[in-house]
Design a protein around this motif. Structure first.
Motif, PDB file in Angstrom:
ATOM      1  N   ASP A   1       0.856  -1.179   0.163  1.00 12.48           N
ATOM      2  CA  ASP A   1       0.182   0.052   0.116  1.00 12.48           C
ATOM      3  C   ASP A   1       0.899   1.208   0.007  1.00 12.48           C
ATOM      4  OD1 ASP A   1       0.745   0.321   2.539  1.00 12.48           O
ATOM      5  OD2 ASP A   1      -0.885  -0.508   3.415  1.00 12.48           O
ATOM      6  N   ALA A   2      -0.033   2.312   0.020  1.00 14.48           N
ATOM      7  CA  ALA A   2       0.909   3.448   0.076  1.00 14.48           C
ATOM      8  C   ALA A   2       2.203   3.890   1.059  1.00 14.48           C
ATOM      9  CB  ALA A   2      -0.059   4.745   0.229  1.00 14.48           C
ATOM     10  N   ALA A   3       2.020   3.159   2.064  1.00 17.89           N
ATOM     11  CA  ALA A   3       3.228   3.154   3.101  1.00 17.89           C
ATOM     12  C   ALA A   3       4.550   2.864   2.562  1.00 17.89           C
ATOM     13  CB  ALA A   3       2.829   2.466   4.190  1.00 17.89           C
ATOM     14  N   ALA A   4       4.480   2.087   1.452  1.00 14.78           N
ATOM     15  CA  ALA A   4       5.711   1.551   0.855  1.00 14.78           C
ATOM     16  C   ALA A   4       6.107   2.388  -0.383  1.00 14.78           C
ATOM     17  CB  ALA A   4       5.754   0.004   0.371  1.00 14.78           C
TER      18      ALA A   4
ATOM     19  N   SER B   1       8.000  -2.617  12.252  1.00 15.43           N
ATOM     20  CA  SER B   1       8.641  -2.411  10.986  1.00 15.43           C
ATOM     21  C   SER B   1       7.994  -1.039  10.195  1.00 15.43           C
ATOM     22  CB  SER B   1       8.972  -3.680  10.373  1.00 15.43           C
ATOM     23  OG  SER B   1       9.827  -4.578  11.081  1.00 15.43           O
ATOM     24  N   PRO B   2       8.747  -0.476   9.378  1.00 17.76           N
ATOM     25  CA  PRO B   2       8.340   0.421   8.569  1.00 17.76           C
ATOM     26  C   PRO B   2       7.772  -0.047   7.333  1.00 17.76           C
ATOM     27  CG  PRO B   2      10.736   0.646   8.578  1.00 17.76           C
ATOM     28  CD  PRO B   2      10.280  -0.544   9.571  1.00 17.76           C
ATOM     29  N   GLN B   3       6.711   0.793   6.886  1.00 18.01           N
ATOM     30  CA  GLN B   3       6.330   0.496   5.467  1.00 18.01           C
ATOM     31  C   GLN B   3       5.547  -0.765   5.349  1.00 18.01           C
ATOM     32  OE1 GLN B   3      10.116   1.437   3.388  1.00 18.01           O
ATOM     33  NE2 GLN B   3       8.788   2.585   2.332  1.00 18.01           N
ATOM     34  N   VAL B   4       5.242  -1.437   6.543  1.00 16.49           N
ATOM     35  CA  VAL B   4       4.329  -2.853   6.166  1.00 16.49           C
ATOM     36  C   VAL B   4       2.925  -2.371   5.873  1.00 16.49           C
ATOM     37  CG1 VAL B   4       3.588  -4.610   7.362  1.00 16.49           C
ATOM     38  CG2 VAL B   4       5.716  -3.819   8.055  1.00 16.49           C
ATOM     39  N   PRO B   5       2.405  -2.935   4.787  1.00 12.54           N
ATOM     40  CA  PRO B   5       1.000  -2.821   4.677  1.00 12.54           C
ATOM     41  C   PRO B   5      -0.056  -3.452   5.479  1.00 12.54           C
ATOM     42  CG  PRO B   5       1.763  -4.467   2.965  1.00 12.54           C
ATOM     43  CD  PRO B   5       3.123  -3.874   3.883  1.00 12.54           C
ATOM     44  N   ASN B   6      -1.140  -2.729   5.818  1.00 16.39           N
ATOM     45  CA  ASN B   6      -2.133  -3.193   6.631  1.00 16.39           C
ATOM     46  C   ASN B   6      -1.418  -3.297   8.013  1.00 16.39           C
ATOM     47  OD1 ASN B   6      -4.556  -3.873   7.765  1.00 16.39           O
ATOM     48  ND2 ASN B   6      -4.576  -5.849   6.841  1.00 16.39           N
ATOM     49  N   SER B   7      -0.639  -2.432   8.676  1.00 18.97           N
ATOM     50  CA  SER B   7       0.162  -2.597   9.650  1.00 18.97           C
ATOM     51  C   SER B   7      -0.629  -2.980  11.001  1.00 18.97           C
ATOM     52  CB  SER B   7       1.044  -1.326   9.758  1.00 18.97           C
ATOM     53  OG  SER B   7       0.480  -0.065  10.247  1.00 18.97           O
ATOM     54  N   VAL B   8      -1.662  -2.634  11.088  1.00 15.88           N
ATOM     55  CA  VAL B   8      -2.423  -2.759  12.279  1.00 15.88           C
ATOM     56  C   VAL B   8      -3.749  -3.763  11.854  1.00 15.88           C
ATOM     57  CG1 VAL B   8      -3.650  -1.744  14.402  1.00 15.88           C
ATOM     58  CG2 VAL B   8      -1.879  -0.624  13.386  1.00 15.88           C
TER      59      VAL B   8
END
Length: 510
Positions: A140-143, A411-418
């Protein structure tokens, strides 16, 4: 054309032997396409090269000195090699010397946005600077990450250096506006001779989030300097092309600190290279005087362009898969109840990542709330088996219970992180049998008196009740059997026909 068709067949039969791991990003001033056969050989050699034990096709290539139609030709060459489907981004404007552009592999990267962020001028940028926003496929956009494609003004006069700095200043302003945390690659033919230039100071200034770093830390006067022979990129043709031989470090991939911290998307140590240059060639000579590749590839590098490609590999962010096991819909007060929460780094998708090296490790925390308890931290590498955590669920009181178990990727930039899992169940009180509907009476005595032989069988009525605990949450009372002490054979009851005794519903027996 027949030769390209044959090559595609050969490559298609051998592609499965390549271990695809992380993104392989290339910067290459192809100087137009003067020798298509040589460029084809170079692209194949980049794909076949092993870096950190990994061979991989090109995922994105930033190009300079593109003439009309050149980018389409490069797309066709890459597609013919059987490595996937390639597409082109927009090409920037130019005042001469060709344009900058991007070609990317659609199976591994998505082109999210593109724009020309610096325009050409007679006193500034000689060629329009393109900014491409890319994202690993399936994220997703985090990456998102950004690549600035540049071809700075050439030559070593003060005026040329000043024009390079005008372009660098505009790029830094645009990059700084992306804010903290932006993952940025500054790629291109920088035409820079030494780190004392104003352009270098502008790009590397620490006043702003877009600060650029040299992944190799090779800072100094690169021009015609044997101390930097191993990072030179121009001119692999020796006296051919622009002449001068291998004596300048013109071609770059500079990065922001977010790409150099081994977290999320990040450059992999040891992967950055001026392709074909292993520091064994002759200074000012042809690249084929070295041993950085086979003679065929080294000659192709000299024939394809007056620049070497710069190749680097980047790990992609982790992914998180989270699930909990189901629990019984009803349990008794005080019962032991738990769910197993499993957290897995699912970045190994078989296309972008096929070895653990290709993705960041997944760091995460796990917490139970509501009727769940427990706080855990964990780490899982790509292709790991996942981590199991036993989360306790409360059964201390009767009633409907709702629990939430939440996994949060740190960890950074993980999609659907929660991600959260809800668990609902009911806790019910134990049945409470009593010989009275009014009180908890657990034993009674009956006196049958003296019974005359042959007389009518004496009977005494009694009742059994299930006393109410919590309204709506008290277990049924089930009759499982009777036991007697003494001469049990002389007694009978009617309880054998009452298998289930509901809450507070007395069952008469005789």
């Amino acid at each position: 054309m027949k030769q390209l068709t044959l090559l595609a067949v050969i490559l298609a039969t051998t592609l499965t032997s390549f271990a695809q791991a992380q993104l392989r990003i290339v910067d290459y001033n192809t100087a137009g396409i003067g020798n298509q056969s040589a460029i084809t050989t170079v692209f194949q050699a980049i794909r076949d090269s092993s870096v950190n034990g990994v061979t991989r096709p090109i995922d994105a290539i930033l190009l300079q000195e593109l003439g009309t139609g050149d980018i389409t030709t490069i797309v066709n060459i890459l597609n013919a090699q059987g490595n996937g489907t390639y597409a082109a981004g927009n090409v920037g404007s130019t005042t001469g010397g060709g344009s900058v552009g991007l070609v990317y592999r659609t199976e591994t990267l998505d082109l999210i946005a593109q724009s020309q962020v610096v325009n050409t001028s007679t006193s500034g940028a000689a060629r329009g600077v393109m900014r491409y926003t890319l994202r690993p496929d399936g994220y997703d956009a985090a990456a998102n990450f950004y690549i600035y494609g540049s071809h700075y003004k050439a030559s070593d006069t003060t005026s040329d250096a000043n024009r390079r700095n005008v372009e660098a200043t505009a790029i830094r302003a645009n990059a700084d506006a992306l804010g903290e945390g932006a993952h940025i690659i500054y790629a291109g033919d920088f035409n820079i001779y030494r780190s004392s230039e104003p352009m270098w100071t502008t790009l590397t200034d620490d006043d702003g989030p877009g600060q650029a770093f040299d992944p190799l830390g090779q800072v100094g006067n690169w021009h015609d300097n044997a101390a930097f022979k191993g990072v030179h990129t121009q001119n692999p043709a020796g006296s051919g092309g622009v002449g001068g031989g291998m004596d300048d470090r013109f071609d770059w991939q500079m990065i922001t600190g977010e790409l150099d911290d081994e977290e999320g998307m990040s450059i992999l140590d040891g992967s950055y290279q001026a392709f074909g240059n292993n520091n064994t060639h002759t200074l000012n000579g042809h690249i084929n005087t070295g041993t950085g590749a086979s003679a065929t590839v080294l000659n192709a590098l000299g024939n394809a362009s007056d620049h070497l490609p710069v190749v680097a590999q980047y790990q992609v962010p982790a992914k998180m898969q989270f699930q909990t096991t189901s629990v019984a819909s009803q349990v008794l007060v005080g019962a032991s109840l738990s769910t197993t929460a499993t957290v897995t780094n699912s970045a190994g998708d078989g296309i972008i990542v096929q070895t653990a090296l290709g993705a960041d490790e997944l760091d995460y925390s796990l917490q139970g709330t509501g009727a769940a308890s427990g706080l855990f931290d964990g780490t899982d590498s790509a292709f790991g088996s996942g981590n199991n955590h036993l989360v306790s669920l409360t059964t201390s009181t009767a009633g409907n219970k709702s629990a939430t178990v939440t996994a949060t990727a740190t960890s950074p930039q993980v999609p659907n992180s929660v991600q959260a899992q809800s668990i609902n169940y009911a806790v019910i009180d134990h049945a409470n049998p009593s010989f009275s509907t009014l009180s908890d009476l657990n034993s009674i005595s009956f006196d049958f008196g003296t019974v005359t032989l042959g007389s009518l069988i004496p009977t005494i009525n009694f009742e059994i009740a299930n006393l109410l605990g919590t309204v709506g949450f008290t277990s049924d009372l089930e009759h499982d059997g009777l036991s007697f002490v003494g001469d049990a054979g002389i007694f009978t009851t009617g309880l054998e026909n009452h298998l289930s005794l509901l809450c507070r519903k007395p069952s008469p027996a005789s």
